[in-house]
Design a protein around this motif. Structure first.
Motif, PDB file in Angstrom:
ATOM      1  N   GLN A  56       2.272   6.452  -3.125  1.00 23.74           N
ATOM      2  CA  GLN A  56       1.959   7.840  -2.864  1.00 23.74           C
ATOM      3  C   GLN A  56       0.821   8.281  -3.764  1.00 23.74           C
ATOM      4  O   GLN A  56       0.821   8.035  -4.960  1.00 23.74           O
ATOM      5  CB  GLN A  56       3.183   8.715  -3.098  1.00 23.74           C
ATOM      6  CG  GLN A  56       4.288   8.441  -2.117  1.00 23.74           C
ATOM      7  CD  GLN A  56       5.475   9.359  -2.350  1.00 23.74           C
ATOM      8  OE1 GLN A  56       5.469  10.176  -3.261  1.00 23.74           O
ATOM      9  NE2 GLN A  56       6.479   9.208  -1.513  1.00 23.74           N
ATOM     10  N   ALA A  57      -0.140   8.963  -3.182  1.00 25.84           N
ATOM     11  CA  ALA A  57      -1.306   9.406  -3.933  1.00 25.84           C
ATOM     12  C   ALA A  57      -0.941  10.469  -4.965  1.00 25.84           C
ATOM     13  O   ALA A  57      -1.647  10.640  -5.949  1.00 25.84           O
ATOM     14  CB  ALA A  57      -2.367   9.949  -2.986  1.00 25.84           C
ATOM     15  N   SER A  58       0.143  11.166  -4.787  1.00 23.44           N
ATOM     16  CA  SER A  58       0.529  12.222  -5.725  1.00 23.44           C
ATOM     17  C   SER A  58       0.877  11.668  -7.105  1.00 23.44           C
ATOM     18  O   SER A  58       0.865  12.409  -8.083  1.00 23.44           O
ATOM     19  CB  SER A  58       1.701  13.026  -5.172  1.00 23.44           C
ATOM     20  OG  SER A  58       2.824  12.192  -5.020  1.00 23.44           O
ATOM     21  N   HIS A  59       1.174  10.386  -7.194  1.00 24.02           N
ATOM     22  CA  HIS A  59       1.509   9.791  -8.487  1.00 24.02           C
ATOM     23  C   HIS A  59       0.256   9.401  -9.278  1.00 24.02           C
ATOM     24  O   HIS A  59       0.357   8.976 -10.409  1.00 24.02           O
ATOM     25  CB  HIS A  59       2.387   8.548  -8.308  1.00 24.02           C
ATOM     26  CG  HIS A  59       3.735   8.866  -7.742  1.00 24.02           C
ATOM     27  ND1 HIS A  59       4.577   9.780  -8.304  1.00 24.02           N
ATOM     28  CD2 HIS A  59       4.369   8.386  -6.654  1.00 24.02           C
ATOM     29  CE1 HIS A  59       5.688   9.859  -7.606  1.00 24.02           C
ATOM     30  NE2 HIS A  59       5.586   9.020  -6.595  1.00 24.02           N
ATOM     31  N   GLN A  60      -0.880   9.508  -8.677  1.00 25.82           N
ATOM     32  CA  GLN A  60      -2.126   9.119  -9.317  1.00 25.82           C
ATOM     33  C   GLN A  60      -2.868  10.357  -9.808  1.00 25.82           C
ATOM     34  O   GLN A  60      -2.935  11.368  -9.119  1.00 25.82           O
ATOM     35  CB  GLN A  60      -3.016   8.344  -8.337  1.00 25.82           C
ATOM     36  CG  GLN A  60      -2.410   7.065  -7.838  1.00 25.82           C
ATOM     37  CD  GLN A  60      -2.264   6.038  -8.927  1.00 25.82           C
ATOM     38  OE1 GLN A  60      -3.080   5.966  -9.832  1.00 25.82           O
ATOM     39  NE2 GLN A  60      -1.214   5.244  -8.849  1.00 25.82           N
ATOM     40  N   SER A  61      -3.444  10.242 -10.977  1.00 24.80           N
ATOM     41  CA  SER A  61      -4.205  11.367 -11.497  1.00 24.80           C
ATOM     42  C   SER A  61      -5.577  11.457 -10.838  1.00 24.80           C
ATOM     43  O   SER A  61      -6.146  12.523 -10.736  1.00 24.80           O
ATOM     44  CB  SER A  61      -4.341  11.246 -13.017  1.00 24.80           C
ATOM     45  OG  SER A  61      -4.991  10.036 -13.348  1.00 24.80           O
ATOM     46  N   ASN A  62      -6.112  10.345 -10.395  1.00 27.15           N
ATOM     47  CA  ASN A  62      -7.427  10.303  -9.779  1.00 27.15           C
ATOM     48  C   ASN A  62      -7.265   9.926  -8.307  1.00 27.15           C
ATOM     49  O   ASN A  62      -6.872   8.800  -8.001  1.00 27.15           O
ATOM     50  CB  ASN A  62      -8.290   9.280 -10.519  1.00 27.15           C
ATOM     51  CG  ASN A  62      -9.692   9.190  -9.979  1.00 27.15           C
ATOM     52  OD1 ASN A  62      -9.981   9.634  -8.880  1.00 27.15           O
ATOM     53  ND2 ASN A  62     -10.571   8.594 -10.762  1.00 27.15           N
TER      54      ASN A  62
ATOM     55  N   GLU B   1      -8.382   3.741  -3.591  1.00 22.55           N
ATOM     56  CA  GLU B   1      -8.841   2.368  -3.770  1.00 22.55           C
ATOM     57  C   GLU B   1      -7.666   1.408  -3.924  1.00 22.55           C
ATOM     58  O   GLU B   1      -7.642   0.332  -3.315  1.00 22.55           O
ATOM     59  CB  GLU B   1      -9.745   2.285  -4.999  1.00 22.55           C
ATOM     60  CG  GLU B   1     -10.404   0.942  -5.173  1.00 22.55           C
ATOM     61  CD  GLU B   1     -11.381   0.946  -6.340  1.00 22.55           C
ATOM     62  OE1 GLU B   1     -11.360  -0.041  -7.100  1.00 22.55           O
ATOM     63  OE2 GLU B   1     -12.148   1.908  -6.474  1.00 22.55           O
ATOM     64  N   GLN B   2      -6.673   1.808  -4.708  1.00 23.38           N
ATOM     65  CA  GLN B   2      -5.497   0.965  -4.888  1.00 23.38           C
ATOM     66  C   GLN B   2      -4.720   0.817  -3.581  1.00 23.38           C
ATOM     67  O   GLN B   2      -4.229  -0.262  -3.266  1.00 23.38           O
ATOM     68  CB  GLN B   2      -4.590   1.531  -5.979  1.00 23.38           C
ATOM     69  CG  GLN B   2      -5.149   1.366  -7.370  1.00 23.38           C
ATOM     70  CD  GLN B   2      -4.283   2.009  -8.434  1.00 23.38           C
ATOM     71  OE1 GLN B   2      -3.445   2.849  -8.141  1.00 23.38           O
ATOM     72  NE2 GLN B   2      -4.504   1.615  -9.679  1.00 23.38           N
ATOM     73  N   GLN B   3      -4.621   1.904  -2.833  1.00 25.79           N
ATOM     74  CA  GLN B   3      -3.932   1.837  -1.543  1.00 25.79           C
ATOM     75  C   GLN B   3      -4.674   0.918  -0.581  1.00 25.79           C
ATOM     76  O   GLN B   3      -4.055   0.159   0.166  1.00 25.79           O
ATOM     77  CB  GLN B   3      -3.794   3.242  -0.933  1.00 25.79           C
ATOM     78  CG  GLN B   3      -2.997   3.255   0.341  1.00 25.79           C
ATOM     79  CD  GLN B   3      -1.571   2.784   0.143  1.00 25.79           C
ATOM     80  OE1 GLN B   3      -0.909   3.175  -0.796  1.00 25.79           O
ATOM     81  NE2 GLN B   3      -1.099   1.927   1.021  1.00 25.79           N
ATOM     82  N   ASP B   4      -6.001   0.956  -0.622  1.00 25.65           N
ATOM     83  CA  ASP B   4      -6.805   0.088   0.235  1.00 25.65           C
ATOM     84  C   ASP B   4      -6.568  -1.383  -0.115  1.00 25.65           C
ATOM     85  O   ASP B   4      -6.417  -2.223   0.778  1.00 25.65           O
ATOM     86  CB  ASP B   4      -8.290   0.440   0.088  1.00 25.65           C
ATOM     87  CG  ASP B   4      -9.164  -0.320   1.055  1.00 25.65           C
ATOM     88  OD1 ASP B   4      -8.797  -0.400   2.253  1.00 25.65           O
ATOM     89  OD2 ASP B   4     -10.216  -0.841   0.621  1.00 25.65           O
TER      90      ASP B   4
END
Length: 172
Positions: free
Chosen positions: A89-95, A101-104
């Motif tokens: 989930q993107a909400s756990h990332q500050s950036n 990029e990590q999801q990709d």
């Protein structure tokens, strides 16, 4: 086997059985069906449980066989391309750019693993995702431990090479 014994020994491994079925089928509903069918088979074959050395490996083998039968049937349609259970989930990332990029990268890894031959895909699932030992994998897949190690090495090497090709040459 009593109902209490079933609940204490078999029911705790049900989530692992589901995750394994889901990885093989990439479909939540089918994975639930396979898990339920496997639990019924275990209950119906409770007389065999006394002679088993590894109950979990036996249950995983039942799930694997049922899932492979489902994949071979003409009725089965693979409806999901990626494994939704492991999406970050993107909400756990500050950036948000880093998260995207990590999801990709994770999506690429899942696509590469999904494209591997069934044996390699299964061994990676059991070892790297579910955390089974080499001996447990050998029991589940009815292979020798050397075959498990060799196939795991080849599967990891194939994933690594494809990721390197994407990174260096942009090949997909």
């Amino acid at each position: 086997m009593s109902l209490e014994l079933f609940h204490s020994q078999v029911m705790p491994i049900r989530p692992k059985l589901y995750r394994f079925a889901y990885r093989l089928l990439n479909n939540e509903q089918d994975a639930q069906d396979i898990t339920q069918d496997a639990m019924l088979r275990v209950w119906n074959q409770q007389g065999r449980m006394a002679e088993l050395q590894n109950l979990e490996a036996w249950c995983m083998r039942i799930v694997r066989n049922l899932a492979l039968d489902r994949l071979k049937s003409k009725k089965y349609r693979n409806t999901e391309l990626l494994d939704k259970a492991d999406t970050m989930q993107a909400s756990h990332q500050s950036n948000p750019h880093l998260a995207a990029e990590q999801q990709d990268v994770m999506d690429r890894v899942h696509r590469i693993i999904h494209a591997l031959p069934e044996k390699y895909r299964t061994i990676i699932q059991l070892r790297d995702i579910d955390g089974f030992s080499y001996q447990e994998i050998a029991d589940i897949l009815e292979l020798t431990m050397n075959e498990v190690k060799t196939n795991l090495h080849r599967a990891r090497k194939a994933v690594r090479e494809q990721l390197q090709n994407i990174q260096v040459y942009g090949l997909q």
